[in-house]
Design a protein around this motif. Structure first.
Motif, PDB file in Angstrom:
ATOM      1  N   CYS A   1      39.883  29.002  24.279  1.00  0.00           N
ATOM      2  CA  CYS A   1      39.038  30.196  24.467  1.00  0.00           C
ATOM      3  C   CYS A   1      39.827  31.461  24.146  1.00  0.00           C
ATOM      4  O   CYS A   1      39.300  32.385  23.509  1.00  0.00           O
TER       5      CYS A   1
ATOM      6  N   CYS B   1      32.900  27.367  29.778  1.00  0.00           N
ATOM      7  CA  CYS B   1      34.091  26.516  29.670  1.00  0.00           C
ATOM      8  C   CYS B   1      34.485  25.940  31.035  1.00  0.00           C
ATOM      9  O   CYS B   1      34.478  26.642  32.034  1.00  0.00           O
TER      10      CYS B   1
ATOM     11  N   CYS C   1      39.530  28.254  33.562  1.00  0.00           N
ATOM     12  CA  CYS C   1      39.127  29.187  32.513  1.00  0.00           C
ATOM     13  C   CYS C   1      37.895  29.953  33.018  1.00  0.00           C
ATOM     14  O   CYS C   1      36.951  29.345  33.518  1.00  0.00           O
TER      15      CYS C   1
ATOM     16  N   ARG D   1      37.475  24.095  31.261  1.00  0.00           N
ATOM     17  CA  ARG D   1      38.864  23.630  31.118  1.00  0.00           C
ATOM     18  C   ARG D   1      39.814  24.333  32.091  1.00  0.00           C
ATOM     19  O   ARG D   1      39.517  25.397  32.634  1.00  0.00           O
TER      20      ARG D   1
ATOM     21  N   CYS E   1      41.674  29.258  29.091  1.00  0.00           N
ATOM     22  CA  CYS E   1      42.323  28.136  28.419  1.00  0.00           C
ATOM     23  C   CYS E   1      42.781  28.611  27.038  1.00  0.00           C
ATOM     24  O   CYS E   1      42.286  29.618  26.521  1.00  0.00           O
TER      25      CYS E   1
HETATM   26 ZN   LIG Z   1      38.081  28.082  28.135  1.00  0.00          ZN
END
Ligand SMILES: [Zn+2]
Length: 168
Positions: free
Chosen positions: A118, A87, A82, A89, A115
């Protein structure tokens, strides 16, 4: 299973299916540079599965400058992370930095891997609205990303890494 084919100059040329790779090996057109895991058996012989092959002769190929913009190619460019700085992820979607509803274009420089949470939170808002920023500026991919994404390769086998240029 896919095999990385290098030119005689050791530059990556193509990613080819194993069946075609074995045809080149049997025809004596290539040297095996690195093996993968396992073996292939023919009627009379067995071979280690090749991971990287090098042509014994030089071929001239027009360098492919562009790769079509697709979710898969964006995820490869951004290494499935991401791209929002807050973030960590894994990304599974692509997000338009300037939302399409605000005139953002569907171009390499306006899309990033994101992700799902988001992506959902961002919706049609801008980075400034949210106070978010990007880990890096999105650019059109070159070289390795073009090679891998055009062949549909998402996970690079370890045996290939020494033979691929660093991602742009
Ligand atoms: Zn994210």
């Amino acid at each position: 299973m896919a095999v990385l084919l290098l030119n005689a100059s050791f530059e990556p040329l193509h990613v080819i299916p194993l069946r075609r790779a074995m045809g080149l090996v049997v025809a004596g057109k290539v040297d095996v540079i690195a093996n993968g895991d396992g073996e292939i058996h023919s009627a009379t012989r067995s071979f280690p599965v090749p991971a990287v092959l090098r042509l014994r002769y030089m071929v001239r190929v027009p360098f492919r400058q562009h790769v079509a913009l697709s979710r898969r190619a964006v995820l490869i460019r951004d290494q499935k992370r991401c791209q929002f700085t807050h973030c960590d992820r894994t990304a599974s979607t692509i997000d338009h930095v300037v939302p399409r509803s605000r005139g953002g274009e569907h171009v390499w420089t306006n899309v990033v891997a994101a992700c799902a949470p988001c992506n959902a939170r961002k919706g049609s808002r801008s980075l400034a609205d949210l106070g978010w920023s990007l880990k890096k500026r999105p650019i059109a991919p070159r070289g390795t990303v073009v090679l891998l994404s055009s062949a549909g390769v998402q996970t690079v086998p370890d045996a290939w890494i020494d033979w691929l240029p660093a991602p742009a």
